[in-house]
Write a protein that holds these residues in place. Sequence first.
Motif, PDB file in Angstrom:
ATOM      1  N   UNK A  65       0.843  -1.118  -0.072  1.00 18.62           N
ATOM      2  CA  UNK A  65       0.004   0.041   0.013  1.00 18.62           C
ATOM      3  C   UNK A  65       0.919   1.287  -0.205  1.00 18.62           C
ATOM      4  N   UNK A  66       1.925   1.243   0.815  1.00 18.18           N
ATOM      5  CA  UNK A  66       2.860   2.518   0.887  1.00 18.18           C
ATOM      6  C   UNK A  66       3.491   2.649  -0.301  1.00 18.18           C
ATOM      7  N   UNK A  67       4.159   1.562  -0.835  1.00 19.64           N
ATOM      8  CA  UNK A  67       4.912   1.393  -2.227  1.00 19.64           C
ATOM      9  C   UNK A  67       3.775   2.141  -3.114  1.00 19.64           C
ATOM     10  N   UNK A  68       2.761   1.796  -3.333  1.00 18.88           N
ATOM     11  CA  UNK A  68       1.874   2.372  -4.295  1.00 18.88           C
ATOM     12  C   UNK A  68       1.644   3.840  -4.001  1.00 18.88           C
ATOM     13  N   UNK A  69       1.553   4.309  -2.949  1.00 18.06           N
ATOM     14  CA  UNK A  69       1.432   5.732  -2.574  1.00 18.06           C
ATOM     15  C   UNK A  69       2.599   6.302  -3.231  1.00 18.06           C
ATOM     16  N   UNK A  70       3.815   5.829  -2.697  1.00 22.52           N
ATOM     17  CA  UNK A  70       4.943   6.462  -3.129  1.00 22.52           C
ATOM     18  C   UNK A  70       5.057   6.467  -4.873  1.00 22.52           C
ATOM     19  N   UNK A  71       4.637   5.638  -5.524  1.00 23.04           N
ATOM     20  CA  UNK A  71       4.811   5.283  -6.754  1.00 23.04           C
ATOM     21  C   UNK A  71       3.710   6.534  -7.500  1.00 23.04           C
ATOM     22  N   UNK A  72       2.611   6.546  -6.855  1.00 24.61           N
ATOM     23  CA  UNK A  72       1.716   7.656  -7.544  1.00 24.61           C
ATOM     24  C   UNK A  72       2.073   8.729  -7.201  1.00 24.61           C
ATOM     25  N   UNK A  73       2.689   9.162  -6.067  1.00 23.30           N
ATOM     26  CA  UNK A  73       3.282  10.452  -5.554  1.00 23.30           C
ATOM     27  C   UNK A  73       4.097  11.182  -6.359  1.00 23.30           C
ATOM     28  N   UNK A  74       5.284  10.204  -6.719  1.00 21.91           N
ATOM     29  CA  UNK A  74       6.306  10.733  -7.718  1.00 21.91           C
ATOM     30  C   UNK A  74       5.818  11.637  -8.839  1.00 21.91           C
ATOM     31  N   UNK A  75       5.220  11.041  -9.702  1.00 22.76           N
ATOM     32  CA  UNK A  75       4.870  11.889 -10.935  1.00 22.76           C
ATOM     33  C   UNK A  75       3.874  12.997 -10.735  1.00 22.76           C
ATOM     34  N   UNK A  76       2.987  12.784  -9.669  1.00 23.27           N
ATOM     35  CA  UNK A  76       2.204  14.020  -9.058  1.00 23.27           C
ATOM     36  C   UNK A  76       3.059  15.156  -8.758  1.00 23.27           C
ATOM     37  N   UNK A  77       4.058  14.794  -7.981  1.00 21.28           N
ATOM     38  CA  UNK A  77       4.629  15.987  -7.533  1.00 21.28           C
ATOM     39  C   UNK A  77       5.643  16.669  -8.684  1.00 21.28           C
ATOM     40  N   UNK A  78       6.077  15.782  -9.531  1.00 23.12           N
ATOM     41  CA  UNK A  78       6.737  16.102 -10.911  1.00 23.12           C
ATOM     42  C   UNK A  78       5.810  17.145 -11.626  1.00 23.12           C
ATOM     43  N   UNK A  79       4.494  16.607 -11.707  1.00 24.32           N
ATOM     44  CA  UNK A  79       3.646  17.469 -12.503  1.00 24.32           C
ATOM     45  C   UNK A  79       3.344  19.018 -11.606  1.00 24.32           C
ATOM     46  N   UNK A  80       3.248  18.652 -10.199  1.00 28.06           N
ATOM     47  CA  UNK A  80       2.892  19.892  -9.474  1.00 28.06           C
ATOM     48  C   UNK A  80       4.325  20.758  -9.768  1.00 28.06           C
ATOM     49  N   UNK A  81       5.408  20.392  -9.465  1.00 26.81           N
ATOM     50  CA  UNK A  81       6.563  21.040  -9.863  1.00 26.81           C
ATOM     51  C   UNK A  81       6.521  22.127 -10.983  1.00 26.81           C
ATOM     52  N   UNK A  82       6.275  21.419 -12.132  1.00 23.40           N
ATOM     53  CA  UNK A  82       6.056  21.891 -13.705  1.00 23.40           C
ATOM     54  C   UNK A  82       5.011  23.044 -13.398  1.00 23.40           C
TER      55      UNK A  82
END
Length: 247
Positions: A146-163
């Motif tokens: 579950x936590x790994x799934x969160x980390x996997x989903x968060x990474x591209x989300x943060x990248x998009x947010x940073x952009x």
Amino acid sequence: MPNLFTRWLLLCVAALALPLGGAHAQLYDVRTSTINIDKRERPALKVQVEGSAKEAREFWQQYLKDSYNIRIKSGGVLGIGGNKEVLLAKQTPVSSISGKLLDLYTNVVAPTDSTAEVQVFAAFDNGTTWLDPDKTASEFSALRTMVQGYAKAYRPRYARMAIEQAEKQLQDAEKEKTRLEKEIKSLAADTVSNIARIKQLQEQNVQHAASIKGNQQKLVQNATETERRKVILQRRRDRLSALDRSK
């Protein structure tokens, strides 16, 4: 050329948000650890992500709701040092982890200004049995997934947010550039107008100075003429008086 420059600047701004060096390698890696709860160490899963604790917490709540239909909110019942805002899903079914009702806890802290650490731990049997990598290996492994799934989903989300953030900063910078250029042109035009006005006023001052000088000369002449006229007037009065006495 402006488009290429804009893209290059956007990439540079986005890159500034990314951690450098070995610290970046530790991000998004889920690791087994412990957390102190009521003066006792309990097994926990921890993962560090980019961004603020608020961003990490909000996405964790959204992730659990979207992926597992779990609504987790502030619990405030655990004695965890350094952070009273513990998220809790009390006695909730999580079939992907266990057939029993689960108490799912989350603590989110900020190791640095640019990273957050999500600490996840859980118990069932009304809090009497804590998920443990040894005693409840399958459940703990499912919690890790579950936590790994969160980390996997968060990474591209943060990248998009940073952009998106970099795009906004770029837009703000371009707006400020336009504003400054407009203000410079306006001030330059005002300066030219002021210079012309100053020149006009200087010319008027020269004219006024000449007029003052001329009027001062006329004033002297007027004073002399006034005195002469006074003498003539007095003589005529005297003559009239003499004629009146001779009658």
